[in-house]
Design a protein around this motif. Structure first.
Motif, mmCIF file in Angstrom:
data_model
loop_
_atom_site.group_PDB
_atom_site.id
_atom_site.type_symbol
_atom_site.label_atom_id
_atom_site.label_comp_id
_atom_site.label_asym_id
_atom_site.label_seq_id
_atom_site.Cartn_x
_atom_site.Cartn_y
_atom_site.Cartn_z
ATOM 1 N N GLU A 82 0.824 -1.204 0.000
ATOM 2 C CA GLU A 82 0.000 0.000 0.000
ATOM 3 C C GLU A 82 0.862 1.259 0.000
ATOM 4 O OE1 GLU A 82 -3.104 2.214 -0.533
ATOM 5 O OE2 GLU A 82 -3.384 0.047 -0.295
ATOM 6 N N GLN A 83 1.932 1.253 0.783
ATOM 7 C CA GLN A 83 2.836 2.402 0.831
ATOM 8 C C GLN A 83 3.544 2.605 -0.515
ATOM 9 O OE1 GLN A 83 4.920 0.903 4.380
ATOM 10 N NE2 GLN A 83 4.515 2.880 5.366
ATOM 11 N N LEU A 84 3.907 1.505 -1.154
ATOM 12 C CA LEU A 84 4.583 1.595 -2.452
ATOM 13 C C LEU A 84 3.634 2.097 -3.538
ATOM 14 C CD1 LEU A 84 6.650 -1.709 -2.260
ATOM 15 C CD2 LEU A 84 7.604 0.603 -2.363
ATOM 16 N N TRP A 85 2.406 1.580 -3.550
ATOM 17 C CA TRP A 85 1.426 2.056 -4.529
ATOM 18 C C TRP A 85 1.135 3.546 -4.318
ATOM 19 C CZ3 TRP A 85 0.899 -0.376 -8.730
ATOM 20 C CH2 TRP A 85 0.807 -1.763 -8.815
ATOM 21 N N SER A 86 1.039 3.955 -3.052
ATOM 22 C CA SER A 86 0.781 5.358 -2.736
ATOM 23 C C SER A 86 1.936 6.246 -3.204
ATOM 24 C CB SER A 86 0.567 5.524 -1.226
ATOM 25 O OG SER A 86 0.383 6.875 -0.887
ATOM 26 N N ALA A 87 3.161 5.785 -3.006
ATOM 27 C CA ALA A 87 4.336 6.544 -3.437
ATOM 28 C C ALA A 87 4.364 6.695 -4.950
ATOM 29 C CB ALA A 87 5.605 5.853 -2.947
ATOM 30 N N GLN A 88 4.030 5.611 -5.658
ATOM 31 C CA GLN A 88 4.028 5.672 -7.127
ATOM 32 C C GLN A 88 2.926 6.604 -7.625
ATOM 33 O OE1 GLN A 88 5.236 2.469 -9.968
ATOM 34 N NE2 GLN A 88 3.042 2.142 -10.109
ATOM 35 N N LYS A 89 1.759 6.574 -6.968
ATOM 36 C CA LYS A 89 0.652 7.464 -7.335
ATOM 37 C C LYS A 89 1.063 8.925 -7.203
ATOM 38 C CE LYS A 89 -3.994 8.716 -5.729
ATOM 39 N NZ LYS A 89 -5.124 8.313 -4.854
ATOM 40 N N ILE A 90 1.754 9.256 -6.117
ATOM 41 C CA ILE A 90 2.196 10.635 -5.878
ATOM 42 C C ILE A 90 3.207 11.064 -6.934
ATOM 43 C CG2 ILE A 90 3.580 12.061 -4.312
ATOM 44 C CD1 ILE A 90 2.218 10.551 -1.989
ATOM 45 N N LYS A 91 4.176 10.217 -7.214
ATOM 46 C CA LYS A 91 5.198 10.568 -8.201
ATOM 47 C C LYS A 91 4.587 10.759 -9.586
ATOM 48 C CE LYS A 91 9.473 9.013 -10.401
ATOM 49 N NZ LYS A 91 10.449 7.909 -10.572
ATOM 50 N N GLN A 92 3.720 9.841 -9.995
ATOM 51 C CA GLN A 92 3.118 9.928 -11.328
ATOM 52 C C GLN A 92 2.181 11.125 -11.461
ATOM 53 O OE1 GLN A 92 1.349 6.033 -11.837
ATOM 54 N NE2 GLN A 92 3.223 5.161 -12.694
ATOM 55 N N ALA A 93 1.578 11.562 -10.351
ATOM 56 C CA ALA A 93 0.652 12.688 -10.397
ATOM 57 C C ALA A 93 1.373 14.026 -10.524
ATOM 58 C CB ALA A 93 -0.221 12.703 -9.141
ATOM 59 N N ILE A 94 2.622 14.102 -10.052
ATOM 60 C CA ILE A 94 3.312 15.388 -9.954
ATOM 61 C C ILE A 94 4.450 15.529 -10.956
ATOM 62 C CG2 ILE A 94 4.651 16.875 -8.403
ATOM 63 C CD1 ILE A 94 3.084 15.643 -6.072
ATOM 64 N N LEU A 95 5.203 14.453 -11.192
ATOM 65 C CA LEU A 95 6.384 14.523 -12.051
ATOM 66 C C LEU A 95 6.092 13.978 -13.448
ATOM 67 C CD1 LEU A 95 9.165 13.322 -9.557
ATOM 68 C CD2 LEU A 95 8.389 15.652 -10.015
ATOM 69 N N HIS A 96 6.626 14.651 -14.469
ATOM 70 C CA HIS A 96 6.473 14.160 -15.839
ATOM 71 C C HIS A 96 7.307 12.893 -15.998
ATOM 72 C CE1 HIS A 96 6.635 13.901 -20.206
ATOM 73 N NE2 HIS A 96 5.652 14.791 -20.255
ATOM 74 N N PRO A 97 6.741 11.806 -16.576
ATOM 75 C CA PRO A 97 7.465 10.532 -16.645
ATOM 76 C C PRO A 97 8.714 10.578 -17.525
ATOM 77 C CG PRO A 97 5.434 10.447 -17.938
ATOM 78 C CD PRO A 97 5.390 11.718 -17.151
ATOM 79 N N ASP A 98 8.763 11.479 -18.503
ATOM 80 C CA ASP A 98 9.914 11.543 -19.413
ATOM 81 C C ASP A 98 10.975 12.533 -18.944
ATOM 82 O OD1 ASP A 98 8.631 9.706 -21.074
ATOM 83 O OD2 ASP A 98 7.584 11.287 -22.155
ATOM 84 N N THR A 99 10.546 13.708 -18.480
ATOM 85 C CA THR A 99 11.504 14.742 -18.075
ATOM 86 C C THR A 99 11.825 14.699 -16.584
ATOM 87 O OG1 THR A 99 9.758 16.374 -17.629
ATOM 88 C CG2 THR A 99 10.599 16.236 -19.887
ATOM 89 N N ASN A 100 10.958 14.045 -15.802
ATOM 90 C CA ASN A 100 11.106 13.970 -14.347
ATOM 91 C C ASN A 100 11.010 15.345 -13.687
ATOM 92 O OD1 ASN A 100 11.200 11.845 -12.482
ATOM 93 N ND2 ASN A 100 13.285 12.372 -11.894
ATOM 94 N N GLU A 101 10.415 16.304 -14.382
ATOM 95 C CA GLU A 101 10.216 17.643 -13.826
ATOM 96 C C GLU A 101 8.782 17.794 -13.337
ATOM 97 O OE1 GLU A 101 11.215 20.357 -16.914
ATOM 98 O OE2 GLU A 101 13.372 19.925 -16.843
ATOM 99 N N LYS A 102 8.585 18.702 -12.362
ATOM 100 C CA LYS A 102 7.247 18.924 -11.815
ATOM 101 C C LYS A 102 6.354 19.582 -12.867
ATOM 102 C CE LYS A 102 6.569 20.290 -7.605
ATOM 103 N NZ LYS A 102 6.603 21.059 -6.327
ATOM 104 N N ILE A 103 5.128 19.069 -12.970
ATOM 105 C CA ILE A 103 4.135 19.650 -13.870
ATOM 106 C C ILE A 103 3.413 20.769 -13.122
ATOM 107 C CG2 ILE A 103 2.052 19.194 -15.223
ATOM 108 C CD1 ILE A 103 2.954 16.285 -15.441
ATOM 109 N N PHE A 104 3.238 21.917 -13.779
ATOM 110 C CA PHE A 104 2.552 23.046 -13.172
ATOM 111 C C PHE A 104 1.162 22.605 -12.713
ATOM 112 C CE2 PHE A 104 0.511 27.416 -13.886
ATOM 113 C CZ PHE A 104 0.919 27.867 -12.635
ATOM 114 N N MET A 105 0.807 22.930 -11.478
ATOM 115 C CA MET A 105 -0.385 22.386 -10.825
ATOM 116 C C MET A 105 -1.672 22.455 -11.652
ATOM 117 S SD MET A 105 -1.889 23.269 -7.026
ATOM 118 C CE MET A 105 -0.329 22.903 -6.201
ATOM 119 N N PRO A 106 -2.028 23.603 -12.269
ATOM 120 C CA PRO A 106 -3.298 23.641 -13.022
ATOM 121 C C PRO A 106 -3.316 22.730 -14.245
ATOM 122 C CG PRO A 106 -2.519 25.862 -12.525
ATOM 123 C CD PRO A 106 -1.388 24.919 -12.215
#
Length: 340
Positions: A82-106
């Motif tokens: 559960e902790q691992l799935w939650s961590a992956q959900k957070i990373k995928q929601a905020i960071l771009h998978p190709d550039t690894n940079e934060k996506i602007f919130m809106p």
């Protein structure tokens, strides 16, 4: 060595789990099965979860570090699936998978509903002027374009001209159709004022739906000329297929037509009934807050339903593709990335 470390981490995480419905963690894989509509629906509910907008910088770093520990087989004892799935959900929601940079919130998928709902409310406001119609259609297509660009596939460089072409095409088609339909409704002498107001409320749907199709075709027209990659059952690249590209664009276009349907059609119907209630007739100031809540509910339902219609990785029979693709593999079917 990396596979051995990952296996060790998986074993450690599995051992830390008690009786639970949480599936075993798989790095980079969806938590829910993608072969069924329900599984895809639950997957996309995770992706658009607005709670990830409030994740702190520290929590994001902890999530990224936890996934790195799993990848290298250095997980601390007691870490659960559960902790691992939650961590992956957070990373995928905020960071771009190709550039690894934060996506602007809106422009994150998790921000699409909260930041898009005010625009939907604006699109559905009654008694629109020409200026307000143009403004809300422009704002809606601008927001859509920014979301598309922020979540684009960044593995290959894409010329800015493609983005600008798609954006201008979507804005021009949305504004011209919305304005044209509004003019026709105003000139329709057979309509009573009440009927004319009701019909005007449905104008945004054909405008937005046609603009969405225009956006998809213009932004991804290169795929029709060059084809898209198709993979066999083992994930090996078979070739590049223009026929698969046509299927991918058709599925994506259908999704973009279905998406605004509940958002722009249901609220006018619901509001036309609610406006007749004694509460709203006695308190007209409540009209806008109530319409906002109705739009938010419709948006929250429509987005995961629409993007769950087709699998992200769609399947097609090899016999339907180009002869050279069919000759290049013994697989009866191949898969391709449809895109969102």
């Amino acid at each position: 060595m990396a596979d051995t470390a990952t296996t060790a981490s998986a074993a450690a995480a599995s051992a830390a789990n008690t009786a639970t419905d949480t599936p075993p963690f798989q790095l980079g894989k969806p938590r829910f099965q993608q072969t069924s509509f329900y599984g895809r629906f639950r997957h996309f509910l995770d992706i658009i979860d607005p709670r990830t907008l409030f994740v702190t910088e520290r929590r994001l770093r902890e999530a990224v570090q936890l996934l790195e520990d799993y990848k290298h087989g250095t997980l601390h004892p007691g870490v659960t699936n559960e902790q691992l799935w939650s961590a992956q959900k957070i990373k995928q929601a905020i960071l771009h998978p190709d550039t690894n940079e934060k996506i602007f919130m809106p422009f994150r998928m998790s921000g699409y509903i909260p930041f898009g709902t005010p625009i939907v409310v604006g699109l559905l406001l009654p008694n629109q002027t020409l200026a307000s119609t143009v403004f809300w259609q422009w704002l809606n297509q601008s927001h859509n374009a920014c979301v598309n660009y922020a979540n684009r596939n960044a593995t290959k460089p894409s010329p800015a001209s493609k983005f600008i072409q798609g954006y201008l095409g979507a804005v021009i088609s949305a504004v011209s159709i919305a304005v044209g339909l509004n003019v026709l409704v105003q000139k329709a002498n057979k309509f009573t004022p009440a009927t004319r107001l009701l019909v005007q409320r449905f104008v945004p749907f054909p405008a937005v739906a046609s603009a969405n199709i225009c956006n998809v075709v213009l932004m991804r027209y290169g795929e029709l000329e060059e084809g898209i990659d198709v993979l066999d059952v083992d994930g090996n690249l078979v070739g590049s297929s223009r026929i698969a590209a046509r299927h991918a664009l058709l599925e994506t276009a259908l999704t973009r037509v279905v998406l605004p349907m509940p958002i722009l059609v249901l609220p006018p119907i619901v509001m036309s009934m609610l406006e007749k209630t004694a509460l709203l007739q006695a308190r007209p100031r409540l009209l806008l807050p109530v319409q906002s809540l109705v739009c938010l509910a419709a948006f929250g339902l429509a987005l995961p339903l629409a993007i769950s219609l087709f699998p992200q990785m769609s399947e097609i029979e090899t016999s339907q593709l180009e002869p050279e693709i069919a000759r290049a593999t013994s697989s009866r079917t191949v898969v391709y990335n449809k895109g969102l």
